[in-house]
Design a protein around this motif. Sequence first.
Motif, short mmCIF file in Angstrom:
data_model
loop_
_atom_site.label_atom_id
_atom_site.label_comp_id
_atom_site.label_asym_id
_atom_site.label_seq_id
_atom_site.Cartn_x
_atom_site.Cartn_y
_atom_site.Cartn_z
N GLY A 220 6.46 66.23 20.19
CA GLY A 220 7.45 65.81 20.70
C GLY A 220 7.34 65.47 22.04
N ILE A 221 8.56 65.55 23.25
CA ILE A 221 8.14 64.96 24.18
C ILE A 221 6.55 64.75 24.88
CG2 ILE A 221 8.27 65.59 27.05
CD1 ILE A 221 11.12 66.67 26.07
N GLY A 222 5.71 66.27 24.56
CA GLY A 222 4.42 66.09 25.47
C GLY A 222 3.57 64.88 24.63
N ARG A 223 2.98 64.59 23.41
CA ARG A 223 3.42 63.19 22.31
C ARG A 223 3.64 61.84 23.09
NH1 ARG A 223 1.36 62.55 16.41
NH2 ARG A 223 1.56 60.26 16.50
N GLY A 224 4.92 61.95 23.31
CA GLY A 224 5.60 61.06 23.90
C GLY A 224 4.78 60.08 25.30
N VAL A 225 4.72 61.24 25.77
CA VAL A 225 4.28 62.01 27.49
C VAL A 225 2.79 60.42 27.22
CG1 VAL A 225 3.12 62.26 29.56
CG2 VAL A 225 5.33 62.55 28.75
N ALA A 226 2.41 61.68 26.86
CA ALA A 226 0.74 60.91 26.06
C ALA A 226 0.56 59.41 25.72
CB ALA A 226 0.33 62.09 25.24
N GLU A 227 1.23 58.94 24.81
CA GLU A 227 1.39 57.67 24.51
C GLU A 227 1.61 57.01 25.96
OE1 GLU A 227 2.63 58.25 20.31
OE2 GLU A 227 4.06 58.25 21.44
N VAL B 219 17.73 60.99 24.16
CA VAL B 219 16.86 61.05 25.48
C VAL B 219 15.84 60.64 24.10
CG1 VAL B 219 15.15 61.60 26.74
CG2 VAL B 219 17.64 62.01 26.65
N SER B 220 14.79 59.66 23.93
CA SER B 220 12.63 59.27 23.15
C SER B 220 12.36 60.26 23.94
CB SER B 220 13.36 57.90 22.78
OG SER B 220 12.67 57.18 24.02
N PRO B 221 11.53 60.43 23.36
CA PRO B 221 9.93 60.78 24.08
C PRO B 221 9.51 59.78 24.81
CG PRO B 221 9.82 61.52 21.44
CD PRO B 221 11.14 60.76 21.88
N ALA B 222 9.50 58.62 24.24
CA ALA B 222 9.21 57.14 25.46
C ALA B 222 10.22 57.52 26.30
CB ALA B 222 9.39 56.61 24.38
N ASP B 223 11.20 57.63 26.57
CA ASP B 223 12.15 57.81 28.02
C ASP B 223 11.01 58.39 28.28
OD1 ASP B 223 13.87 55.81 26.44
OD2 ASP B 223 15.44 57.92 25.55
N VAL B 224 10.75 59.68 28.40
CA VAL B 224 10.41 60.83 29.11
C VAL B 224 8.46 60.28 29.19
CG1 VAL B 224 9.78 63.29 29.75
CG2 VAL B 224 11.29 62.63 27.85
N GLY B 225 7.87 59.59 28.68
CA GLY B 225 6.98 59.27 29.65
C GLY B 225 7.14 57.85 30.12
#
Length: 258
Positions: free
Chosen positions: A16-23, A219-225
């Motif tokens: 999810g969001i955490g993974r998108g942030v990590a990426e 929203v996408s996880p990448a947006d949060v990242g």
Amino acid sequence: MEVRDKVVIVTGAAAGIGRGVAEEFVLRGAIVLIADIDVEHGEATAEQLRRSGNRGFFIPVDVSDGRQVRAMVERVIDNFGRIDTLVNNAGVVLFKPLLDMEESEWDHLLSVDLKGAFLCSKQVLPTMMQQGSGVILNIASNHALSTLPDSEAYAAAKSAMVAFTKSLALSYGPKGIRSVAICPGFTDTPHYQRWLQDVEDPKARERETLRLHPLGRIVSPADVGKLAVFLASEDASMITGTSVVLDGGVSAQLYVSE
Ligand SMILES: NC(=O)c1ccc[n+]([C@@H]2O[C@H](COP(=O)([O-])OP(=O)(O)OC[C@H]3O[C@@H](n4cnc5c(N)ncnc54)[C@H](O)[C@@H]3O)[C@@H](O)[C@H]2O)c1
């Protein structure tokens, strides 16, 4: 947006969001520690980040357990010698009528979503203070600002996260440490997909949700990242003690017509 070689802990980054942030952090050359209770998906995420030539490492942890959090942070310091950014993202969600909610369910949600941020922040702060720099990003939610029926525990945890962020910024700002909350809206993650499937007609729920979005997408996880990378970078060096709403305009409106 420079975060090259920064050491970044992202809790709940197996999905999810955490993974998108990590990426997004590894894409820009940061060293990212994926701190999650889910060993299988945590290891798979780290493996995938390494295969693309980047630096991602998995560390198992239950963020609601102070002993495990201390051991996790000690491992990071032993291996990398510093911690530049902590992203308190791990969270569980439970929408349930208050009258049906068990005490154990309330406690579990608050332990992961709120106490977890306290425990992780407490363990990284001494290192950040020694460095004279550090950034703590707290993934709250737009439920911190306006909410829905049957969301008491979740809304309480997320608005507390925003208040926690402000006090943290005041206490440790003089030591060079910033703290910012991110309030995402509907974000396409495994949690969101489970929520869609939770009704008789998931397609109708999806259409209804999209209708709330002036920009026509969630929203996408990448947006949060991408936002997290900016907030962690020197470009955001005067942003602290506040929250950024990232919901595609959902919370700006009073009314949505058919
Ligand atoms: N998806 C959304 O629409 C949305 C919107 C606003 C805020 N958020 C918040 O963003 C965060 C991530 O949500 P998501 O949708 O990606 O959820 P998700 O369920 O898809 O992923 C959550 C991750 O946290 C991990 N986790 C759960 N309990 C843990 C614990 N005790 N210790 C360590 N890791 C744990 C899970 O294993 C998982 O990898 C949460 O704090 C959530 O409240 C989500």
